[in-house]
Write a protein that holds these residues in place. Structure first.
Motif, PDB file in Angstrom:
ATOM      1  N   VAL A  27       0.993   0.448  12.705  1.00  0.00           N
ATOM      2  CA  VAL A  27       0.007   0.266  13.779  1.00  0.00           C
ATOM      3  C   VAL A  27      -0.876   1.458  14.037  1.00  0.00           C
ATOM      4  N   THR A  28      -2.301   1.187  14.248  1.00  0.00           N
ATOM      5  CA  THR A  28      -3.054   2.128  14.622  1.00  0.00           C
ATOM      6  C   THR A  28      -3.935   1.876  15.672  1.00  0.00           C
ATOM      7  N   LEU A  63       2.428 -10.251  20.943  1.00  0.00           N
ATOM      8  CA  LEU A  63       1.589 -10.330  21.817  1.00  0.00           C
ATOM      9  C   LEU A  63       0.170 -10.329  21.027  1.00  0.00           C
ATOM     10  N   LEU A  64      -0.035  -9.735  19.775  1.00  0.00           N
ATOM     11  CA  LEU A  64      -1.076  -9.822  18.802  1.00  0.00           C
ATOM     12  C   LEU A  64      -1.364 -11.244  18.474  1.00  0.00           C
ATOM     13  N   GLU A  66      -4.757  -1.973  15.454  1.00  0.00           N
ATOM     14  CA  GLU A  66      -4.692  -2.922  14.367  1.00  0.00           C
ATOM     15  C   GLU A  66      -3.221  -2.732  13.943  1.00  0.00           C
ATOM     16  N   MET A  67      -2.712  -4.097  13.694  1.00  0.00           N
ATOM     17  CA  MET A  67      -1.208  -3.909  12.955  1.00  0.00           C
ATOM     18  C   MET A  67      -1.348  -4.302  11.538  1.00  0.00           C
ATOM     19  N   ASP A  68      -0.836  -3.742  10.469  1.00  0.00           N
ATOM     20  CA  ASP A  68      -0.443  -4.080   9.285  1.00  0.00           C
ATOM     21  C   ASP A  68       0.881  -4.579   9.048  1.00  0.00           C
ATOM     22  N   LEU A  69       1.056  -5.889   8.961  1.00  0.00           N
ATOM     23  CA  LEU A  69       2.355  -6.590   8.866  1.00  0.00           C
ATOM     24  C   LEU A  69       3.095  -6.312   7.629  1.00  0.00           C
ATOM     25  N   VAL A 125      -2.781  -8.653   8.575  1.00  0.00           N
ATOM     26  CA  VAL A 125      -3.439  -7.899   9.677  1.00  0.00           C
ATOM     27  C   VAL A 125      -3.577  -8.499  10.926  1.00  0.00           C
ATOM     28  N   LEU A 126      -3.287  -7.898  12.017  1.00  0.00           N
ATOM     29  CA  LEU A 126      -3.400  -8.425  13.510  1.00  0.00           C
ATOM     30  C   LEU A 126      -4.305  -7.430  14.152  1.00  0.00           C
TER      31      LEU A 126
END
Length: 225
Positions: A142-143, A162-163, A134-137, A127-128
């Motif tokens: 993405v939220t 970027l994250l 928030e990005m869940d790989l 998670v980034l």
């Protein structure tokens, strides 16, 4: 060092346990895979020595279960199965080393010590985040502030880059190489176009911008304005 031996042959187990204890190690022993799985997930061992052919739960299944449970302790397979395919199968199941019976105890001890010297694997980031973004790989979602943001695959890769460099300035060249795998300048506005599209989805409608242009340098994603 604390070592777990999963071995059903009583004579082999006695031999290995005696040698390891004489070398100053603490040894736990399981005579079957089911008991081995229980001990390995609760004992905090530094190295696991596992026979492939144990009752209850075979060695391969045991190691696969441990890796699925994120038990990262290095595993040395100690087994009579000597084929190349057997070795490959053991390593692909999550083993770190493979020693075939019959074996010299000095080599077993050297291999255990070598495994113990390896640095622990870094925990994989799944998670980034930047601020309320928030990005869940794993789920590929993405939220922002709990609101789902739909991205195209290239936009997802751009935001991920970027994250992963949050708070840092990333140049146009870095983005071309890291997101598009271009090792030359295509002389197009592909980066600028995608940054603009990404901003429209990530920043539009929110109180604070996260994606910033750093004049003369590149771009940065940061939550501190």
């Amino acid at each position: 060092m604390r070592i777990l031996l999963v071995e059903d042959d009583a004579e082999t187990a006695r031999y290995v346990i005696r040698g390891l204890r004489e070398a100053g190690h603490v040894v736990d022993h399981a005579a079957d895979g089911t008991q081995g799985l229980f001990l390995a997930t609760t004992g905090g061992h530094d190295v696991l020595v596992v026979d492939r052919m144990v009752p209850g739960l075979d060695g391969l299944s045991l190691v696969r279960a441990l890796r699925a449970a994120r038990v990262a302790a290095p595993v040395l397979f100690l087994t009579a199965r000597a084929g190349v395919g057997d070795r490959v199968e053991g390593l692909e199941a999550g083993g770190d080393d493979y020693l075939v019976k019959p074996f010299a105890f000095a080599e077993l001890l050297a291999r255990i010590n070598a495994l113990a010297r390896r640095p622990p694997p870094r925990e994989e980031v799944t998670v980034l985040r930047a601020g309320d973004l928030e990005m869940d790989l794993i789920r590929r979602t993405v939220t922002r502030a709990g609101r789902r943001i739909e991205l195209q695959p290239r936009e997802f890769r751009l935001l991920e880059y970027l994250l992963r460099h949050a708070g840092q300035v990333v140049t146009r060249t870095m983005l071309l190489e890291g997101v598009w795998d271009f090792h030359f300048d295509p002389k197009t506005s592909v980066v600028e176009t995608h940054i603009s599209r990404l901003r429209a989805k990530v920043d539009k409608g929110f109180d604070r911008e996260l994606i910033h242009t750093v004049r003369g340098a590149g771009y940065a994603i940061r939550a501190d304005g």
